[in-house]
Design a protein around this motif. Structure first.
Motif: not given
Length: 382
Positions: A162-191
């Motif tokens: 297992c890898m210690g890529y902690n951003k995979n479980v970060c709240k800000y990543v999870r929330n953005a992915r959830e919002f995008a999944s409910k929004t047709e035609g949306s685009h995600v940018t990770f900064v």
């Protein structure tokens, strides 16, 4: 009697547990590479486990070749010795070879948090010590070829990585992915931002210290997100669009007077052959806040979640008082480090799937993409 309640010694002794024997629902953890108290990532992993924050991970052994060897008298040596004295119940060892044989029925987990270049050797030693799960800090190994060899070695021994890529479980990543999944035609940018000063001396030092380059270091977390959630692999990339207005690649002199070429900031969009599209923006001088943003088809921002947010900031204040002088990034990402260790510990102890935790395949994909993109984007910007 401890006169100052905020001394390191008090901090550690107040969170220690005397009996370092795992229960049937716990992994027996060997921490390999503790580093200096307040400075080393391994030390912070230890502190979290000693405080009982990861119920499925019982810290039983610490392997620290440097501070139990040639580094014992040098900078950080006395602090490590104090930490060792105050940490009851945990066995300290100079090498993996000194760790006692695994007890019958124990589920052993190696958490490897040393130098990246040592990881291929330490993986082999961890397998020999009877570990069934190995947690590797990012990027896992210096090259893709080494990661692929490590993957084979672990698979042959029926050991999971297992890898210690902690951003995979970060709240800000999870929330953005959830919002995008409910929004047709949306685009995600990770900064991803960092706080270097925007001058040749500061960036030159940064380029030399992180000589593997921005994409293999600072932005590797984002590439792991792309591999984990957007099917991004070298073979599946359809196109890469570099934002030339934002991006900058420089050749600067480091402290050694040698020259290093790297990005100080970069922004790019990847389209995959399977029809997904995602952007990454990384800036070494962008400030203390990283975030994920969701925009509509015209580029208008619809949603943003930052790290740290208000909840994180409150936790940071508590931790700053508890561990004065520790590396600031430990605190802003504290809950995510706990989540990753707990899920990996539970996988080792019970076999429960470690949800959203990056695998060695994700590490290979991320490092491969970094090696592919670096010359491509340097050419675009030259």
């Amino acid at each position: 009697i401890i006169s100052n309640p905020h001394t390191l010694a008090h901090t550690i002794s107040s969170s220690k547990m005397v009996d370092a024997t795992p229960s049937k629902d716990q992994a027996e953890v060997i921490l390999v590479g503790c580093g200096c108290p307040l400075r080393g990532m391994g030390w912070y992993h230890a502190v979290q486990m000693l405080a009982g924050e990861c119920p499925s991970a019982k810290l039983c052994h610490i392997v620290e070749p440097w501070f139990l060897g040639p580094g014992s008298e040098g900078p950080g040596g006395p602090e490590f010795a104090e930490f060792q004295t105050k940490t009851e119940g945990v066995q300290f060892h100079k090498s993996m070879a000194d760790v006692p044989a695994k007890a019958e029925g124990a589920k052993r987990l190696a958490l490897i948090s040393g130098r990246t270049g040592d990881n291929p050797r330490l993986l082999g030693e961890s397998i020999a010590a009877g570990c069934s799960v190995i947690y590797l800090e990012k990027p896992g190994a210096p090259t893709v070829a080494e990661l692929e060899a490590m993957k084979k070695e672990a698979a042959d021994a029926n050991v999971q990585i297992c890898m210690g890529y902690n951003k995979n479980v970060c709240k800000y990543v999870r929330n953005a992915r959830e919002f995008a999944s409910k929004t047709e035609g949306s685009h995600v940018t990770f900064v991803s931002n960092n706080t270097y000063e925007n001058n040749a001396a500061s960036l030159g030092e940064c380029f030399e210290r992180n000589a593997e380059g921005m994409l293999k270091n600072m932005a590797i977390h984002e590439l792991a997100l792309l591999a984990s959630f957007y099917d991004v692999t070298v073979d599946n990339i359809d196109s890469v669009k570099v934002d030339k207005e934002f991006s900058s690649c420089q050749t600067l002199e480091g402290p050694s007077k040698k020259e290093f070429t790297d990005f100080d900031r970069v922004k790019f969009t990847i389209k995959t052959k399977s029809g997904k599209e995602v952007s990454v923006q990384a800036d070494r001088c962008g400030g203390p806040t990283s975030y994920a943003m969701v925009s509509d088809a015209d580029g208008k921002e619809l949603f943003r979640h930052s790290m740290p947010d208000e909840e994180d900031e409150a936790n940071v204040s508590v931790l700053e008082a508890k561990y004065p002088g520790a590396m600031p990034y430990f605190f802003s990402q504290d809950p995510d480090y706990v989540t990753v260790k707990e899920r990996v510990g539970k996988l080792c102890a019970t076999g429960e799937e470690a949800k959203d935790i990056a695998t060695i395949d994700i590490a290979i994909a991320a490092l491969s993409v970094a090696e592919y993109l670096t010359p491509l984007m340097q050419n675009e910007l030259s």
